[in-house]
Design a protein around this motif. Sequence first.
Motif, short mmCIF file in Angstrom:
data_model
loop_
_atom_site.label_atom_id
_atom_site.label_comp_id
_atom_site.label_asym_id
_atom_site.label_seq_id
_atom_site.Cartn_x
_atom_site.Cartn_y
_atom_site.Cartn_z
N LEU A 19 0.83 -1.27 0.09
CA LEU A 19 0.09 0.11 -0.15
C LEU A 19 0.78 1.25 -0.11
CD1 LEU A 19 -2.92 -1.12 2.45
CD2 LEU A 19 -2.82 -1.18 -0.05
N GLU A 20 2.16 1.00 0.51
CA GLU A 20 2.96 2.33 0.45
C GLU A 20 3.69 2.51 -1.00
OE1 GLU A 20 2.85 4.63 2.88
OE2 GLU A 20 1.58 3.37 3.51
N GLU A 21 3.45 1.46 -1.94
CA GLU A 21 4.34 1.65 -3.13
C GLU A 21 3.58 3.05 -3.89
OE1 GLU A 21 4.52 -1.14 -7.11
OE2 GLU A 21 4.95 -2.02 -5.06
N ARG A 22 4.47 3.74 -4.53
CA ARG A 22 4.10 4.80 -5.12
C ARG A 22 4.09 4.51 -6.73
NH1 ARG A 22 4.88 9.84 -2.26
NH2 ARG A 22 6.03 9.71 -0.46
N ALA A 23 3.19 5.33 -7.47
CA ALA A 23 3.04 5.15 -8.54
C ALA A 23 4.01 5.95 -9.40
CB ALA A 23 1.64 5.73 -9.08
N PRO A 24 4.46 5.42 -10.67
CA PRO A 24 5.54 5.92 -11.19
C PRO A 24 5.20 7.48 -11.81
CG PRO A 24 4.87 3.96 -12.27
CD PRO A 24 4.07 4.14 -11.26
N ASP A 25 6.43 8.31 -11.63
CA ASP A 25 6.18 9.72 -11.93
C ASP A 25 5.44 9.90 -13.17
OD1 ASP A 25 7.45 10.30 -9.45
OD2 ASP A 25 9.55 10.75 -10.49
N GLU A 26 5.74 8.98 -14.14
CA GLU A 26 5.11 9.26 -15.39
C GLU A 26 3.44 9.51 -15.17
OE1 GLU A 26 7.23 6.45 -15.32
OE2 GLU A 26 8.79 7.92 -15.40
N ALA A 27 2.82 8.29 -14.46
CA ALA A 27 1.58 8.06 -14.28
C ALA A 27 0.97 9.27 -13.33
CB ALA A 27 1.26 6.94 -13.49
N VAL A 28 1.97 9.73 -12.40
CA VAL A 28 1.48 10.84 -11.58
C VAL A 28 1.27 12.31 -12.43
CG1 VAL A 28 1.86 12.20 -9.56
CG2 VAL A 28 2.40 9.75 -9.44
N ALA A 29 2.24 12.33 -13.27
CA ALA A 29 2.17 13.65 -14.29
C ALA A 29 0.81 13.62 -14.99
CB ALA A 29 3.42 13.40 -15.11
N VAL A 66 -14.33 22.15 -3.79
CA VAL A 66 -14.12 20.92 -4.14
C VAL A 66 -12.72 20.75 -3.97
CG1 VAL A 66 -14.13 19.15 -6.09
CG2 VAL A 66 -15.76 21.02 -6.00
N CYS A 67 -12.35 19.59 -3.29
CA CYS A 67 -10.98 19.24 -3.09
C CYS A 67 -10.56 18.04 -4.06
CB CYS A 67 -10.73 18.62 -1.43
SG CYS A 67 -11.28 19.87 -0.44
N ILE A 68 -9.83 18.37 -4.92
CA ILE A 68 -9.21 17.39 -5.96
C ILE A 68 -7.98 16.77 -5.36
CG2 ILE A 68 -8.48 17.01 -8.35
CD1 ILE A 68 -10.40 19.44 -8.95
N HIS A 69 -7.90 15.71 -5.11
CA HIS A 69 -6.58 14.94 -4.63
C HIS A 69 -5.87 14.09 -5.62
CE1 HIS A 69 -3.93 13.68 -1.40
NE2 HIS A 69 -4.16 12.48 -1.80
N ILE A 70 -4.50 14.22 -5.75
CA ILE A 70 -3.82 13.29 -6.53
C ILE A 70 -3.14 12.45 -5.61
CG2 ILE A 70 -2.06 13.13 -8.33
CD1 ILE A 70 -2.78 16.10 -8.82
N ALA A 71 -3.62 11.14 -5.80
CA ALA A 71 -3.06 10.08 -4.90
C ALA A 71 -1.83 9.16 -5.66
CB ALA A 71 -4.19 9.04 -4.41
N ASP A 72 -0.81 9.34 -5.14
CA ASP A 72 0.44 8.73 -5.84
C ASP A 72 0.67 7.16 -5.02
OD1 ASP A 72 1.69 9.48 -3.55
OD2 ASP A 72 3.36 10.35 -4.48
N ARG A 73 -0.13 6.99 -4.12
CA ARG A 73 -0.49 5.68 -3.26
C ARG A 73 -1.80 5.48 -3.25
NH1 ARG A 73 3.26 7.07 1.96
NH2 ARG A 73 4.79 8.33 0.87
N TYR A 74 -2.07 4.05 -2.97
CA TYR A 74 -3.45 3.63 -2.73
C TYR A 74 -4.14 4.57 -2.28
CZ TYR A 74 -7.21 0.42 -1.89
OH TYR A 74 -8.43 -0.17 -2.21
N PRO A 75 -5.14 5.06 -2.75
CA PRO A 75 -6.04 4.39 -3.75
C PRO A 75 -5.78 4.83 -5.17
CG PRO A 75 -7.37 6.03 -2.72
CD PRO A 75 -6.16 6.18 -2.16
N TYR A 76 -4.76 5.63 -5.43
CA TYR A 76 -4.45 6.08 -6.79
C TYR A 76 -5.18 6.87 -7.49
CZ TYR A 76 -0.55 2.48 -5.59
OH TYR A 76 0.32 1.79 -4.91
N GLY A 77 -4.36 7.61 -8.18
CA GLY A 77 -5.28 8.56 -9.36
C GLY A 77 -6.05 9.97 -8.78
N VAL A 78 -6.84 10.20 -9.43
CA VAL A 78 -7.38 11.85 -9.14
C VAL A 78 -8.75 11.59 -8.39
CG1 VAL A 78 -8.39 13.88 -10.29
CG2 VAL A 78 -6.31 12.55 -11.32
#
Length: 158
Positions: A19-29, A66-78
């Motif tokens: 659950l602590e694994e981060r998504a790759p920087d390309e995905a987060v971008a 509206v709070c838009i959150h970018i999650a680079d860990r679980y649950p991942y995404g926007v």
Amino acid sequence: MTDPFQFSKKSLLDQQQALEERAPDEAVATWVELANLARAELQRLGLPASISTSRDPVSLDTPPGVCIHIADRYPYGVLFSWHAPIIDTESFREKLIAQKMDDPLVVRVFEVTGMIERAVHRLLDKAGFRVFIDNSAHRYYEFRVLAAPARLRGVKSV
């Protein structure tokens, strides 16, 4: 856009503490760009919207709207949620700390929050965004933005 569920699935299938694994920087971008497009659309409609990331310092000063959150860990995404200004008041926080979840004000704030989150979901859907209400946790809903409308793909957000 990078599909956030590919990382969630890997996280959930991995028996170690992934659950602590981060998504790759390309995905987060790609998610940052998607969040910026969603924020621009909401602001165009007159809704205040802000963006935060998992790497931002924890703060009690969440702007209303509206709070838009970018999650680079679980649950991942926007993901997005609604932050009502009343939540920041001392009296409301005291009710939460005392666990007065049946207090009429607390009940009403949570009801209204859910209504507004569904309305934001519908607005983004009508604007052509691919959105999703995720109830995989079975405790609460995660409102997600998965993709920008075709008309905005490749457009740089402001």
